[in-house]
Design an enzyme around this catalytic site. Structure first.
Site, mmCIF file in Angstrom:
data_model
loop_
_atom_site.group_PDB
_atom_site.id
_atom_site.type_symbol
_atom_site.label_atom_id
_atom_site.label_comp_id
_atom_site.label_asym_id
_atom_site.label_seq_id
_atom_site.Cartn_x
_atom_site.Cartn_y
_atom_site.Cartn_z
ATOM 1 N N ARG A 162 -31.810 -4.132 -21.407
ATOM 2 C CA ARG A 162 -30.624 -4.784 -19.522
ATOM 3 C C ARG A 162 -30.848 -6.106 -19.871
ATOM 4 O O ARG A 162 -30.542 -6.291 -18.738
ATOM 5 C CB ARG A 162 -31.296 -3.719 -18.418
ATOM 6 C CG ARG A 162 -31.794 -2.235 -19.051
ATOM 7 C CD ARG A 162 -30.103 -1.811 -18.699
ATOM 8 N NE ARG A 162 -30.672 0.104 -18.894
ATOM 9 C CZ ARG A 162 -30.897 0.265 -21.065
ATOM 10 N NH1 ARG A 162 -30.620 -0.147 -22.450
ATOM 11 N NH2 ARG A 162 -31.864 1.607 -20.633
ATOM 12 N N SER A 237 -29.327 4.965 -12.555
ATOM 13 C CA SER A 237 -31.197 3.796 -12.615
ATOM 14 C C SER A 237 -31.430 3.237 -11.784
ATOM 15 O O SER A 237 -30.400 2.082 -11.967
ATOM 16 C CB SER A 237 -31.799 3.342 -13.999
ATOM 17 O OG SER A 237 -31.531 5.294 -14.838
ATOM 18 N N GLU A 333 -32.571 -2.762 -11.727
ATOM 19 C CA GLU A 333 -31.798 -2.653 -12.849
ATOM 20 C C GLU A 333 -30.807 -2.708 -12.185
ATOM 21 O O GLU A 333 -29.343 -3.906 -12.635
ATOM 22 C CB GLU A 333 -31.291 -1.237 -13.448
ATOM 23 C CG GLU A 333 -30.369 -1.421 -14.600
ATOM 24 C CD GLU A 333 -30.731 -0.043 -15.350
ATOM 25 O OE1 GLU A 333 -29.757 0.828 -15.751
ATOM 26 O OE2 GLU A 333 -31.552 0.626 -15.721
#
Length: 337
Positions: A162, A237, A333
């Site tokens: 990520r 998420s 995130e």
């Protein structure tokens, strides 16, 4: 191009948060983008794509540039591979389905991820054993301060979990305008060993899955766990899966032997943050119109009129509780604005 004042962003973020932009303009071509940047050189700017990976906690006191560049095409191919270019404003899932319908392989495990193509390299999106870096060739981007066009190769993007150069070294300096992917035309690498894909295929009596079969399985799994942002505001998420050194994890695992984990290297393991959050007692909890989804603990939701600050407060409570319970820090995130 018309610059709009005091523009509502409620329909431009998947959480459905009511926030406004001081000014807003939709950009539909590279030429328009250059013009907007030149004509508003000394003004603060906020770059908006699909609005799927952010939590708005306040109004945006800047000029919001909505990147809405459209188009996709094959730029070259041989017997085994095809190089496909997509403009940044294309919807990611629709682009994935387009590649599958052409029988181009490589993106099927990332079906139904919300957002636009242009933002996928920024955080190296991934799901079910696949990441952008696996098929990414390069992206074209415009530098905000001088409008120079630059191409970033896969290596230059410094992809991590990520992570990319766009979240670090050149953060807020470039606007991605298009992305090129290298996909398979034959001998597709079918990956079904992650998550529930294999069991979903087995349930449907599929022993030799096609790209479409894998995509359909991923879509079914995601729809069973994740709420549709058009129905229930969310950003997928909310947290990253924490990655721990094995030596660090082993101490924690002794206290919590039931803790799930996946090896990511010889020295590191990944712990599913959804498990941590659920064990900490948050799954399905609701705080007014802010809450945690009943089917998936890693998804925070807006039940109607929650503010960004209210959802942020829930996320902070989750982080604090997970840390005090397990000694593990989980990072967001989603970008907090």
């Amino acid at each position: 191009m018309e610059i709009l004042n005091h523009f509502s962003l409620k329909n431009y973020n998947t959480f459905g948060i009511e926030a406004s932009a001081k000014q807003f303009v939709g950009v539909h071509s590279v030429e328009e983008l250059k013009t907007v940047l030149v004509e508003n050189k000394n003004q603060n700017k906020f770059i908006l794509g699909g609005g799927s990976n952010m939590l708005l906690t306040k109004d945006i006191e800047s000029l919001v540039l909505h990147i809405d560049l459209k188009g996709k095409k094959i730029i070259k191919e041989n017997d085994d591979f095809v190089w496909v270019e997509s403009q940044a404003g294309e919807n990611w899932h629709e682009f994935v389905l387009w590649t599958i319908n052409q029988d181009f392989g490589g993106l099927e495990n990332m079906s139904l991820i919300p957002g636009n193509v242009g933002t996928t390299p920024v955080q190296n999106i991934g799901a079910y054993g696949a990441e952008i870096k696996d098929t990414f060739v390069s992206c074209t981007a415009m530098k905000i301060d001088n409008q120079e066009i630059r191409t970033f190769s896969n290596e230059e993007c410094h992809f991590g979990y990520r992570e990319s150069i766009f979240k670090n070294e050149v953060k807020d300096q470039y606007i991605i305008t298009s992305v090129i992917f290298k996909l398979t035309k034959r001998n597709h690498k079918i990956t079904v060993s992650y998550g529930d894909i294999a069991s979903e295929l087995e349930k449907n009596n599929i022993s030799t899955p096609t790209l479409k079969d894998v995509s359909n399985a991923v879509i079914a799994i995601r729809q069973s766990k994740l709420p549709d942002p058009k129905v229930l505001g969310n950003s997928g998420s909310f947290f990253k899966n924490p990655i721990l050194l094995k030596s660090e994890f082993e101490k924690i695992h002794q206290k919590f032997p039931e803790m799930k984990f996946y090896e990511v290297s010889e020295t590191e393991v990944k712990v599913p943050e959804g498990w941590l959050i659920e064990q900490a007692g948050f799954k399905g909890k609701r705080y007014g119109d802010a809450g945690i989804h009943k089917n998936q603990a890693l998804v925070l939701v807006n039940y109607g009129s929650a503010t960004g600050q209210e959802i942020l407060a829930v996320s902070t409570e989750i982080q604090d509780t997970v840390f005090s319970t397990f000694g593990i820090h989980i990072e967001t995130e989603v970008n907090i604005i």
